[in-house]
Design a protein around this motif. Structure first.
Motif, PDB file in Angstrom:
ATOM      1  N   ILE A  87       0.839  -1.208   0.000  1.00  0.00           N
ATOM      2  CA  ILE A  87       0.000   0.000   0.000  1.00  0.00           C
ATOM      3  C   ILE A  87       0.866   1.247   0.000  1.00  0.00           C
ATOM      4  CG2 ILE A  87      -1.652   1.346   1.354  1.00  0.00           C
ATOM      5  CD1 ILE A  87      -2.909  -1.274   2.264  1.00  0.00           C
ATOM      6  N   SER A  88       1.919   1.225   0.821  1.00  0.00           N
ATOM      7  CA  SER A  88       2.810   2.379   0.872  1.00  0.00           C
ATOM      8  C   SER A  88       3.458   2.626  -0.481  1.00  0.00           C
ATOM      9  CB  SER A  88       3.881   2.150   1.932  1.00  0.00           C
ATOM     10  OG  SER A  88       4.809   3.208   1.945  1.00  0.00           O
ATOM     11  N   GLN A  89       3.843   1.546  -1.146  1.00  0.00           N
ATOM     12  CA  GLN A  89       4.442   1.685  -2.474  1.00  0.00           C
ATOM     13  C   GLN A  89       3.440   2.263  -3.464  1.00  0.00           C
ATOM     14  OE1 GLN A  89       5.856  -2.004  -4.084  1.00  0.00           O
ATOM     15  NE2 GLN A  89       6.768  -1.075  -5.910  1.00  0.00           N
ATOM     16  N   ASP A  90       2.189   1.760  -3.426  1.00  0.00           N
ATOM     17  CA  ASP A  90       1.151   2.269  -4.330  1.00  0.00           C
ATOM     18  C   ASP A  90       0.873   3.745  -4.070  1.00  0.00           C
ATOM     19  OD1 ASP A  90       0.906  -0.188  -5.510  1.00  0.00           O
ATOM     20  OD2 ASP A  90      -0.827  -0.808  -4.318  1.00  0.00           O
ATOM     21  N   ILE A  91       0.842   4.124  -2.781  1.00  0.00           N
ATOM     22  CA  ILE A  91       0.553   5.517  -2.447  1.00  0.00           C
ATOM     23  C   ILE A  91       1.676   6.422  -2.948  1.00  0.00           C
ATOM     24  CG2 ILE A  91       0.327   7.151  -0.534  1.00  0.00           C
ATOM     25  CD1 ILE A  91      -1.168   4.983   0.999  1.00  0.00           C
ATOM     26  N   ARG A  92       2.927   6.017  -2.730  1.00  0.00           N
ATOM     27  CA  ARG A  92       4.040   6.853  -3.183  1.00  0.00           C
ATOM     28  C   ARG A  92       4.034   7.015  -4.699  1.00  0.00           C
ATOM     29  NH1 ARG A  92       6.903   3.706   0.624  1.00  0.00           N
ATOM     30  NH2 ARG A  92       7.799   2.472  -1.092  1.00  0.00           N
ATOM     31  N   TYR A  93       3.781   5.910  -5.389  1.00  0.00           N
ATOM     32  CA  TYR A  93       3.746   5.998  -6.852  1.00  0.00           C
ATOM     33  C   TYR A  93       2.554   6.841  -7.310  1.00  0.00           C
ATOM     34  CZ  TYR A  93       3.746   4.597 -11.738  1.00  0.00           C
ATOM     35  OH  TYR A  93       3.772   4.612 -13.109  1.00  0.00           O
ATOM     36  N   GLY A  94       1.398   6.644  -6.668  1.00  0.00           N
ATOM     37  CA  GLY A  94       0.216   7.426  -7.040  1.00  0.00           C
ATOM     38  C   GLY A  94       0.421   8.906  -6.828  1.00  0.00           C
ATOM     39  N   ALA A 394       3.626  -7.258 -14.328  1.00  0.00           N
ATOM     40  CA  ALA A 394       2.576  -6.780 -13.424  1.00  0.00           C
ATOM     41  C   ALA A 394       1.248  -7.441 -13.765  1.00  0.00           C
ATOM     42  CB  ALA A 394       2.439  -5.271 -13.523  1.00  0.00           C
ATOM     43  N   GLY A 395       0.595  -8.002 -12.769  1.00  0.00           N
ATOM     44  CA  GLY A 395      -0.694  -8.654 -12.993  1.00  0.00           C
ATOM     45  C   GLY A 395      -1.835  -7.649 -13.049  1.00  0.00           C
ATOM     46  N   ARG A 396      -2.993  -8.148 -13.459  1.00  0.00           N
ATOM     47  CA  ARG A 396      -4.154  -7.254 -13.570  1.00  0.00           C
ATOM     48  C   ARG A 396      -4.592  -6.722 -12.209  1.00  0.00           C
ATOM     49  NH1 ARG A 396      -8.136  -9.851 -18.222  1.00  0.00           N
ATOM     50  NH2 ARG A 396      -6.617  -9.732 -19.916  1.00  0.00           N
ATOM     51  N   GLY A 397      -4.540  -7.587 -11.206  1.00  0.00           N
ATOM     52  CA  GLY A 397      -4.911  -7.133  -9.872  1.00  0.00           C
ATOM     53  C   GLY A 397      -3.989  -6.041  -9.365  1.00  0.00           C
ATOM     54  N   ARG A 398      -2.676  -6.182  -9.689  1.00  0.00           N
ATOM     55  CA  ARG A 398      -1.720  -5.162  -9.278  1.00  0.00           C
ATOM     56  C   ARG A 398      -2.024  -3.821  -9.942  1.00  0.00           C
ATOM     57  NH1 ARG A 398       0.736  -1.856  -7.557  1.00  0.00           N
ATOM     58  NH2 ARG A 398       2.922  -1.650  -6.947  1.00  0.00           N
ATOM     59  N   LEU A 399      -2.368  -3.861 -11.216  1.00  0.00           N
ATOM     60  CA  LEU A 399      -2.700  -2.633 -11.923  1.00  0.00           C
ATOM     61  C   LEU A 399      -3.998  -2.018 -11.402  1.00  0.00           C
ATOM     62  CD1 LEU A 399      -1.795  -3.705 -15.573  1.00  0.00           C
ATOM     63  CD2 LEU A 399      -0.558  -2.078 -14.141  1.00  0.00           C
ATOM     64  N   ALA A 400      -4.992  -2.875 -11.166  1.00  0.00           N
ATOM     65  CA  ALA A 400      -6.273  -2.367 -10.659  1.00  0.00           C
ATOM     66  C   ALA A 400      -6.085  -1.704  -9.309  1.00  0.00           C
ATOM     67  CB  ALA A 400      -7.286  -3.502 -10.565  1.00  0.00           C
ATOM     68  N   ARG A 401      -5.244  -2.333  -8.453  1.00  0.00           N
ATOM     69  CA  ARG A 401      -5.011  -1.754  -7.134  1.00  0.00           C
ATOM     70  C   ARG A 401      -4.325  -0.400  -7.240  1.00  0.00           C
ATOM     71  NH1 ARG A 401      -1.875  -5.515  -4.926  1.00  0.00           N
ATOM     72  NH2 ARG A 401       0.050  -4.291  -5.000  1.00  0.00           N
ATOM     73  N   GLN A 402      -3.398  -0.274  -8.189  1.00  0.00           N
ATOM     74  CA  GLN A 402      -2.700   0.982  -8.364  1.00  0.00           C
ATOM     75  C   GLN A 402      -3.650   2.092  -8.795  1.00  0.00           C
ATOM     76  OE1 GLN A 402       0.653   1.884  -7.805  1.00  0.00           O
ATOM     77  NE2 GLN A 402      -0.356   3.864  -8.058  1.00  0.00           N
ATOM     78  N   PHE A 403      -4.538   1.795  -9.768  1.00  0.00           N
ATOM     79  CA  PHE A 403      -5.470   2.817 -10.236  1.00  0.00           C
ATOM     80  C   PHE A 403      -6.507   3.163  -9.169  1.00  0.00           C
ATOM     81  CE2 PHE A 403      -3.712   1.858 -14.371  1.00  0.00           C
ATOM     82  CZ  PHE A 403      -3.801   3.077 -15.031  1.00  0.00           C
TER      83      PHE A 403
END
Length: 888
Positions: A87-94, A394-403
């Protein structure tokens, strides 16, 4: 070292039990690997380290058990750590992605902030008025009890004291029943005279509300008996304002309406029922003098714990049926109305507030649709990024979580902005309501409002982020890598989905436009209503003669005569008079009227009429027209023939084609020898007294010189601006009595405008929402056309190169934009036809299915859609055909 572990994994540390769970087996291997690695780092050879690790664990079953225990102990924390890391990684990238696209981020956050802020502001009002608990312990057990008779013009009344006594003595479901009555007081001494909002209440009133007194006590049971010692409870606000918070106030004597009262307590500020009182005294019913037809007492009840509201109603209905049987002359047809105290306090503001809450939710949905359109466009722009990440694993779930993470970041930023905007919005709403919202002091931004803002932000983030996330997951890797950036920026399916969002936006915007237009038409009908009097250049102020100072009728008549003479003599005064109660400013209670020559078998069969006490000059001052006969005059005094003036409604309804002038009427029992009969000397025009929405009711005007009353409104018509005369009128009144308080000084036009406060508030707020929805819908149409145009640039350029007229290009583009608008208008009409019926209680003089409105509002939406499509169409006509052909 790695080759060693590969060989070790292939061989296994030993023969593990085959019945062990696969995950446990893997954990054992991992555990032994880590222990072996630690021993190697301590200097042992790989072989000895392996043997030492095996020897340390001993029996395989014990090792398995320990690993199972470790798995049970460490697996949740390990998974939480891993999840938080992702989550922290996704937030930083977002945050980095949103920071690089500041214009997009700013537009999305601002759109969401406005939508969420408006919702939070409205919800804060709804929360304070409808949801927050009343400031009383066990408030759900408190109810208001009134009498009602559906066969009468005014079906709901307060209670007759005798009926209240029987309810209190005979009920089986109430813990207590107390009575109250509005009674303003004049406070004199210790400063300038002051008019106080006061109530007389039963001794158990404060105990029933379970109020802890700030100082002193409430009333004792013996203090609400006739001829008791005069005592009073004052409010905490009055205690602080008038007496500076003096701790010795209890036991001190104060003068209320000319009578000394001993202060026995100070009530806290939480008492809000029956109103924001400043002083309370004990009520003293002299039951032997009461009549069951005199219904003027408010009744508050507390239901026993465990008793339902329906059971309490049934209990009082049983008593009411017995009273109707025992006293048919006064109680036949009368029942009991029991409603929760909260419902009584909120009144008819509930429908208006819920209407605004639904309307602002529509605005938020439109904002969400617009942000979803923006995100879909961003997914298209980031298509290369997505497919490259897919190619790297990167899987689809990983991409969906990022968006979804990026969407939630946008939503939380919008929610933060919305909450800050709601601080201003809530204050603006309360200022705009101008006292029309009950429980205004309860409107605060508490934890419910914070929770609502957070929940709304999260739901909004998921709502507008889900579709872009799914779209990103659905991109075809090989096809996307083959396509060029230009050709992949648009797809028919993507535009169709965006058009569907626009359809929803237009439909919701149309519903809001229809609702706002209906309220506007209703408000226009209210404004056009003739109240029956003219308030231009007219000043009104309330007077309250002290009960102790003006005890006799002669004293009251004398002071009214002197006040009117002094005011009429002022320069600039055209006319002056007195009235009680004041039209559109105070309440009124109708009473049974007997007409000479018209027999009635009982009091309940007699017609109902409202009594007005007027001074000479009142009709002329307010411009109430004389239909027949004459007005009341200075000669209609005590000792002269008792006279009355009636309104047109009473004359038409009860005298039919007969002559009303000269007939006699009475509010007393016509068979009583001491009944006072009033001779009708005039008929005047109708006045809408209680509400502009309500038709005029039968009214009887009597002279204040023949039926004096301690309360009155002084009305003064000026030749010019009446505000200039306010000071002179005050001085003229105080020249008669320096201790006579003057309050509620305002122009009569302001009184009329005040009755329009609540519909004006609803109309203003809903119009703002409707305008915002219209702008957002137009932006949605523009956005969809812009995206569609991006995929059609080449085709349109080729058409222009082949000689197609530019107007055909414009028609094609605008036609594409009008398609979702037309579908949205059709859907919105059906939705509006269903939803506007809930507005019926808010409308006046117009149907919820008004054909003109349902025909004109779609034209407005279509026009806005057309204008929103012309800008992209103009852009399409400026495409350079040669540039497109060179690109081909």
């Amino acid at each position: 070292m790695s080759s060693f572990f590969r060989r070790w994994r292939a061989k296994g540390p030993y023969d593990l039990p085959t019945k062990l769970d696969v995950e446990v087996r893997e954990e054992i291997r991992f555990y032994l690997e880590m222990r072996t690695l630690e021993l190697i780092q301590q200097g042992l050879s790989p072989g000895k380290a392996r043997e030492a690790a095996l020897k340390a664990f001993g029996d395989p079953n014990l090792v398995a058990a320990e690993c199972v225990e470790r798995l049970t102990r460490d697996r949740p924390s390990q998974r939480v750590r891993e999840m938080m890391s992702r989550i922290s990684q996704d937030i930083r990238y977002g945050l980095r992605v949103l920071g690089k696209n500041r214009v997009f981020t700013g537009v999305a956050v601002l759109t969401l902030g406005l939508g969420i802020g408006a919702n939070t502001a409205i919800f804060s009002v709804v929360n304070g008025v409808l949801l927050s608990p009343l400031p009383y312990e066990g408030a759900d057990q408190l109810v208001v009890v009134r009498e009602h008779n559906l066969e009468m013009t005014s079906p709901t009344r307060w209670a007759a004291p005798l009926n209240f006594r029987d309810w209190r003595e005979q009920n089986q479901t109430f813990e207590s029943l107390t009575a109250w009555r509005w009674n303003p007081f004049t406070l004199t001494g210790d400063g300038s005279p002051e008019r106080l909002v006061g109530y007389v209440v039963s001794a158990g009133f404060f105990r029933q509300l379970r109020i802890t007194m700030t100082l002193g006590r409430g009333f004792l049971s013996e203090e609400d008996q006739p001829r008791r010692e005069r005592v009073a409870v004052i409010s905490e606000a009055l205690w602080q304002r008038r007496y500076g918070g003096d701790q010795e106030i209890v036991g001190r004597a104060i003068t209320l309406s000319g009578e000394p009262h001993v202060v026995v307590g100070v009530a806290p500020s939480v008492i809000g029922y029956p109103g924001d009182g400043e002083v309370w005294t004990p009520i003293a019913f002299e039951y032997e003098r009461e009549h069951r037809s005199f219904r003027y007492a408010g009744v508050l009840g507390r239901i026993k714990p465990g008793v339902t509201l329906s059971a309490a109603r049934a209990d009082l209905d049983r008593i009411a049926a017995r009273l109707a049987s025992d006293h048919p002359d006064t109680n036949r047809g009368w029942g009991v109305l029991v409603e929760p105290l909260r419902d009584r306090i909120v009144g008819n503001s509930r429908p208006a507030l819920l209407m605004l809450l639904v309307a602002v939710a529509f605005v938020l949905l439109i904002a969400i649709a617009n942000v979803a359109n923006l995100l879909l466009a961003r997914v298209t722009a980031r298509q290369k990024e997505v497919v490259i990440r897919q190619a790297l694993g990167a899987g689809r779930g990983r991409l969906a979580r990022q968006f979804l993470t990026e969407s939630l970041l946008l939503a939380l930023a919008g929610g933060t902005l919305g909450f800050l905007l709601s601080l201003w919005g809530t204050k603006s709403l309360m200022a705009l309501s101008a006292g029309q919202i009950p429980r205004a002091d309860s409107v605060t931004l508490d934890w419910r409002v914070l929770g609502f803002t957070l929940l709304t932000s999260i739901i909004a983030g998921v709502a507008f982020g889900l579709v872009p996330a799914l779209k990103a997951c659905g991109l075809n890797l090989s096809e996307s890598l083959k396509e060029s950036g230009a050709s992949s920026s648009w797809s028919p399916r993507g535009v169709r989905f965006r058009e569907a969002l626009v359809v929803a936006e237009v439909a919701l915007a149309l519903v809001l436009q229809v609702g706002a237009t209906l309220l506007a038409a209703s408000f226009a009908n209210l404004v056009r209503i003739d109240p029956g009097f003219v308030g231009v250049n007219t000043l009104a102020m309330e007077l309250n003669l002290s009960e102790g100072k003006y005890q006799g009728d002669a004293q009251q008549v004398a002071v009214y005569e002197e006040i009117l003479q002094g005011v009429k003599a002022l320069p600039g005064v055209a006319s002056a008079g007195t009235i009680h109660p004041m039209p559109l400013a105070t309440g009124s209670v109708s009473t049974a009227l007997a007409i000479e020559g018209q027999a009635a078998s009982s009091r309940e069969d007699r017609p109902e009429a409202h009594s007005r006490i007027t001074g000479p000059g009142y009709f002329e001052t307010l411009g109430i027209p004389l239909v027949q006969g004459r007005y009341l005059s200075d000669t209609d005094t005590d000792g002269a023939l008792p006279v009355a003036v009636i309104n047109r409604t009473l004359a038409d309804r009860f005298f039919l084609n007969e002559e009303a002038i000269g007939r006699r009427i009475t509010f007393y029992d016509p068979s009583a020898p001491d009944a006072v009969w009033l001779t009708i000397v005039g008929v005047v025009g109708d006045v809408r007294f209680r509400d502009l929405r309500r038709e005029a009711e039968p009214e009887v005007y009597v002279s204040v010189f023949q039926e004096p009353f301690r309360y009155a409104y002084l009305v003064v018509r000026a030749h010019t601006d009446p505000a200039i005369l306010a000071g002179a009128v005050r001085n003229a009144v105080r020249a008669v009595d320096a201790d006579l308080p003057i309050f509620n000084v305002q122009e009569v036009d302001e009184i009329v405008a005040g009755t329009l406060g609540r519909p004006r508030f609803s109309l203003t707020v809903l119009t703002l929402f409707a305008a915002g929805a219209l702008v957002l819908a137009a932006i949605g149409v523009f956005g969809v056309l812009s995206v569609w145009l991006g995929g059609q640039i080449r085709e349109l350029g080729i058409r222009l190169a082949l000689g197609a007229p530019r107007w055909k290009v414009v028609r094609r583009v605008v036609g594409r934009g009008m398609r979702p608008v037309a579908l949205g208008v059709g859907l919105g009409l059906g939705l509006a036809a269903f939803l506007t019926r809930f507005l019926s209680s808010q409308l006046f003089g117009i149907s919820t299915m008004d054909p003109l409105i349902f025909a004109s509002v779609p034209v407005l939406l279509l026009s806005v859609g057309l204008l929103a499509g012309l800008l992209p169409a103009r852009r399409a006509t400026k495409v350079d055909p040669m540039t497109v052909l060179r690109g081909e």
